[in-house]
Write a protein that holds these residues in place. Structure first.
Motif, PDB file in Angstrom:
ATOM      1  N   GLY A   1       0.839  -1.194   0.000  1.00 17.40           N
ATOM      2  CA  GLY A   1       0.000   0.000   0.000  1.00 17.40           C
ATOM      3  C   GLY A   1       0.871   1.239   0.000  1.00 17.40           C
ATOM      4  O   GLY A   1       1.779   1.361  -0.802  1.00 17.40           O
ATOM      5  N   HIS A   2       0.624   2.140   0.925  1.00 20.37           N
ATOM      6  CA  HIS A   2       1.403   3.377   1.018  1.00 20.37           C
ATOM      7  C   HIS A   2       2.727   3.175   1.741  1.00 20.37           C
ATOM      8  O   HIS A   2       3.576   4.046   1.735  1.00 20.37           O
ATOM      9  CB  HIS A   2       0.610   4.459   1.745  1.00 20.37           C
ATOM     10  N   TYR A   3       2.880   2.043   2.424  1.00 21.88           N
ATOM     11  CA  TYR A   3       4.104   1.770   3.167  1.00 21.88           C
ATOM     12  C   TYR A   3       5.203   1.331   2.218  1.00 21.88           C
ATOM     13  O   TYR A   3       4.954   0.669   1.217  1.00 21.88           O
ATOM     14  CB  TYR A   3       3.921   0.608   4.135  1.00 21.88           C
ATOM     15  N   GLN A   4       6.408   1.644   2.598  1.00 21.73           N
ATOM     16  CA  GLN A   4       7.580   1.064   1.953  1.00 21.73           C
ATOM     17  C   GLN A   4       8.506   0.685   3.098  1.00 21.73           C
ATOM     18  O   GLN A   4       8.672   1.451   4.046  1.00 21.73           O
ATOM     19  CB  GLN A   4       8.248   2.060   1.028  1.00 21.73           C
ATOM     20  N   ALA A   5       9.059  -0.493   3.035  1.00 21.63           N
ATOM     21  CA  ALA A   5       9.959  -0.940   4.089  1.00 21.63           C
ATOM     22  C   ALA A   5      11.237  -1.473   3.456  1.00 21.63           C
ATOM     23  O   ALA A   5      11.208  -2.083   2.389  1.00 21.63           O
ATOM     24  CB  ALA A   5       9.303  -2.026   4.933  1.00 21.63           C
ATOM     25  N   GLU A   6      12.340  -1.206   4.128  1.00 21.65           N
ATOM     26  CA  GLU A   6      13.633  -1.720   3.679  1.00 21.65           C
ATOM     27  C   GLU A   6      14.179  -2.625   4.777  1.00 21.65           C
ATOM     28  O   GLU A   6      14.370  -2.194   5.906  1.00 21.65           O
ATOM     29  CB  GLU A   6      14.605  -0.577   3.407  1.00 21.65           C
ATOM     30  N   LEU A   7      14.390  -3.882   4.422  1.00 24.51           N
ATOM     31  CA  LEU A   7      14.966  -4.855   5.342  1.00 24.51           C
ATOM     32  C   LEU A   7      16.461  -4.909   5.124  1.00 24.51           C
ATOM     33  O   LEU A   7      16.929  -5.233   4.034  1.00 24.51           O
ATOM     34  CB  LEU A   7      14.352  -6.242   5.097  1.00 24.51           C
ATOM     35  N   VAL A   8      17.203  -4.557   6.173  1.00 24.63           N
ATOM     36  CA  VAL A   8      18.655  -4.692   6.158  1.00 24.63           C
ATOM     37  C   VAL A   8      18.948  -5.910   7.027  1.00 24.63           C
ATOM     38  O   VAL A   8      18.740  -5.887   8.236  1.00 24.63           O
ATOM     39  CB  VAL A   8      19.355  -3.427   6.701  1.00 24.63           C
ATOM     40  N   ALA A   9      19.384  -6.982   6.380  1.00 27.27           N
ATOM     41  CA  ALA A   9      19.557  -8.268   7.043  1.00 27.27           C
ATOM     42  C   ALA A   9      21.032  -8.626   7.120  1.00 27.27           C
ATOM     43  O   ALA A   9      21.700  -8.784   6.096  1.00 27.27           O
ATOM     44  CB  ALA A   9      18.785  -9.342   6.286  1.00 27.27           C
ATOM     45  N   ARG A  10      21.507  -8.740   8.339  1.00 30.14           N
ATOM     46  CA  ARG A  10      22.873  -9.206   8.596  1.00 30.14           C
ATOM     47  C   ARG A  10      22.770 -10.439   9.484  1.00 30.14           C
ATOM     48  O   ARG A  10      21.753 -10.635  10.144  1.00 30.14           O
ATOM     49  CB  ARG A  10      23.689  -8.101   9.261  1.00 30.14           C
ATOM     50  N   SER A  11      23.815 -11.235   9.513  1.00 27.55           N
ATOM     51  CA  SER A  11      23.752 -12.488  10.271  1.00 27.55           C
ATOM     52  C   SER A  11      23.519 -12.255  11.768  1.00 27.55           C
ATOM     53  O   SER A  11      23.041 -13.149  12.457  1.00 27.55           O
ATOM     54  CB  SER A  11      25.026 -13.298  10.055  1.00 27.55           C
ATOM     55  N   ASP A  12      23.786 -11.034  12.279  1.00 27.60           N
ATOM     56  CA  ASP A  12      23.601 -10.760  13.703  1.00 27.60           C
ATOM     57  C   ASP A  12      22.553  -9.684  14.002  1.00 27.60           C
ATOM     58  O   ASP A  12      22.231  -9.437  15.163  1.00 27.60           O
ATOM     59  CB  ASP A  12      24.926 -10.367  14.351  1.00 27.60           C
ATOM     60  N   THR A  13      21.998  -9.038  12.977  1.00 32.60           N
ATOM     61  CA  THR A  13      21.012  -7.969  13.184  1.00 32.60           C
ATOM     62  C   THR A  13      20.033  -7.915  12.012  1.00 32.60           C
ATOM     63  O   THR A  13      20.441  -7.975  10.863  1.00 32.60           O
ATOM     64  CB  THR A  13      21.695  -6.587  13.288  1.00 32.60           C
ATOM     65  N   LEU A  14      18.764  -7.787  12.334  1.00 31.65           N
ATOM     66  CA  LEU A  14      17.728  -7.559  11.330  1.00 31.65           C
ATOM     67  C   LEU A  14      17.101  -6.205  11.622  1.00 31.65           C
ATOM     68  O   LEU A  14      16.666  -5.949  12.745  1.00 31.65           O
ATOM     69  CB  LEU A  14      16.657  -8.650  11.402  1.00 31.65           C
ATOM     70  N   THR A  15      17.074  -5.322  10.625  1.00 32.91           N
ATOM     71  CA  THR A  15      16.517  -3.982  10.794  1.00 32.91           C
ATOM     72  C   THR A  15      15.538  -3.710   9.665  1.00 32.91           C
ATOM     73  O   THR A  15      15.824  -3.994   8.506  1.00 32.91           O
ATOM     74  CB  THR A  15      17.630  -2.911  10.755  1.00 32.91           C
ATOM     75  N   ILE A  16      14.382  -3.148  10.018  1.00 32.55           N
ATOM     76  CA  ILE A  16      13.412  -2.707   9.016  1.00 32.55           C
ATOM     77  C   ILE A  16      13.225  -1.204   9.184  1.00 32.55           C
ATOM     78  O   ILE A  16      12.891  -0.730  10.270  1.00 32.55           O
ATOM     79  CB  ILE A  16      12.058  -3.418   9.167  1.00 32.55           C
ATOM     80  N   HIS A  17      13.459  -0.474   8.105  1.00 30.79           N
ATOM     81  CA  HIS A  17      13.215   0.973   8.047  1.00 30.79           C
ATOM     82  C   HIS A  17      11.874   1.156   7.352  1.00 30.79           C
ATOM     83  O   HIS A  17      11.669   0.629   6.254  1.00 30.79           O
ATOM     84  CB  HIS A  17      14.308   1.678   7.244  1.00 30.79           C
ATOM     85  N   VAL A  18      10.947   1.931   7.950  1.00 29.66           N
ATOM     86  CA  VAL A  18       9.593   2.076   7.417  1.00 29.66           C
ATOM     87  C   VAL A  18       9.329   3.523   6.999  1.00 29.66           C
ATOM     88  O   VAL A  18       9.618   4.455   7.744  1.00 29.66           O
ATOM     89  CB  VAL A  18       8.547   1.655   8.472  1.00 29.66           C
ATOM     90  N   THR A  19       8.789   3.681   5.793  1.00 26.83           N
ATOM     91  CA  THR A  19       8.382   5.001   5.312  1.00 26.83           C
ATOM     92  C   THR A  19       6.976   4.913   4.739  1.00 26.83           C
ATOM     93  O   THR A  19       6.488   3.834   4.396  1.00 26.83           O
ATOM     94  CB  THR A  19       9.330   5.542   4.224  1.00 26.83           C
ATOM     95  N   GLU A  20       6.335   6.056   4.649  1.00 23.96           N
ATOM     96  CA  GLU A  20       5.028   6.164   4.005  1.00 23.96           C
ATOM     97  C   GLU A  20       5.140   7.296   2.999  1.00 23.96           C
ATOM     98  O   GLU A  20       5.366   8.443   3.377  1.00 23.96           O
ATOM     99  CB  GLU A  20       3.934   6.450   5.027  1.00 23.96           C
ATOM    100  N   HIS A  21       5.064   6.974   1.731  1.00 25.63           N
ATOM    101  CA  HIS A  21       5.270   7.949   0.646  1.00 25.63           C
ATOM    102  C   HIS A  21       6.618   8.646   0.792  1.00 25.63           C
ATOM    103  O   HIS A  21       6.742   9.839   0.570  1.00 25.63           O
ATOM    104  CB  HIS A  21       4.156   8.995   0.618  1.00 25.63           C
ATOM    105  N   GLY A  22       7.642   7.915   1.239  1.00 31.79           N
ATOM    106  CA  GLY A  22       8.984   8.467   1.353  1.00 31.79           C
ATOM    107  C   GLY A  22       9.268   9.195   2.651  1.00 31.79           C
ATOM    108  O   GLY A  22      10.400   9.581   2.919  1.00 31.79           O
TER     109      GLY A  22
END
Length: 129
Positions: free
Chosen positions: A37-58
């Protein structure tokens, strides 16, 4: 005179929208991007850390008081990981994760927004080691 001014204004608005969406779908943190939908998420996946950055229309979307859960499917194994809010627009989990060739399903719950499910496919890029 009003017609050319209106045309110039319309062209300016169209150009601004084009610039705003120029980076849509492109990773900003070295991860993998998915839309829901309007969300965009970026998953940065490392063997010791998982991070999701969330934006809505940037625009960064606050994750405070929200929750996220990842389901990792890799090597014939299914692993569930809870991520906690970790800053302005991030969820994060620390641990040891098997990521090579993983398929990831993210369930995001952000207060005041409808729940969203996003899917990611990981390969063996440097940010995902």
């Amino acid at each position: 005179m009003k017609i050319p001014l209106a045309i110039a204004f319309a062209a300016l608005v169209a150009a601004t929208a084009t610039v705003a969406h120029e980076d849509h779908g492109k990773p900003r943190f070295g991860g993998v991007v998915a839309d829901a939908g309007h969300y965009q998420a970026e998953l940065v996946a490392r063997s010791d850390t998982l991070t999701i950055h969330v934006t809505e229309h940037g625009t960064p979307l606050s994750t405070a008081a929200g929750s996220a859960r990842l389901t990792l499917l890799a090597g014939g194994k299914k692993t569930e990981v809870a991520l906690a809010p970790a800053g302005n627009n991030r969820f994060e989990a620390k641990g040891t994760f098997d990521l090579k060739g993983a398929k990831v399903v993210a369930a995001l719950n952000i207060p005041g927004k409808p729940p969203k499910t996003l899917r990611f496919a990981l390969d063996d890029t440097p940010a995902q080691r």
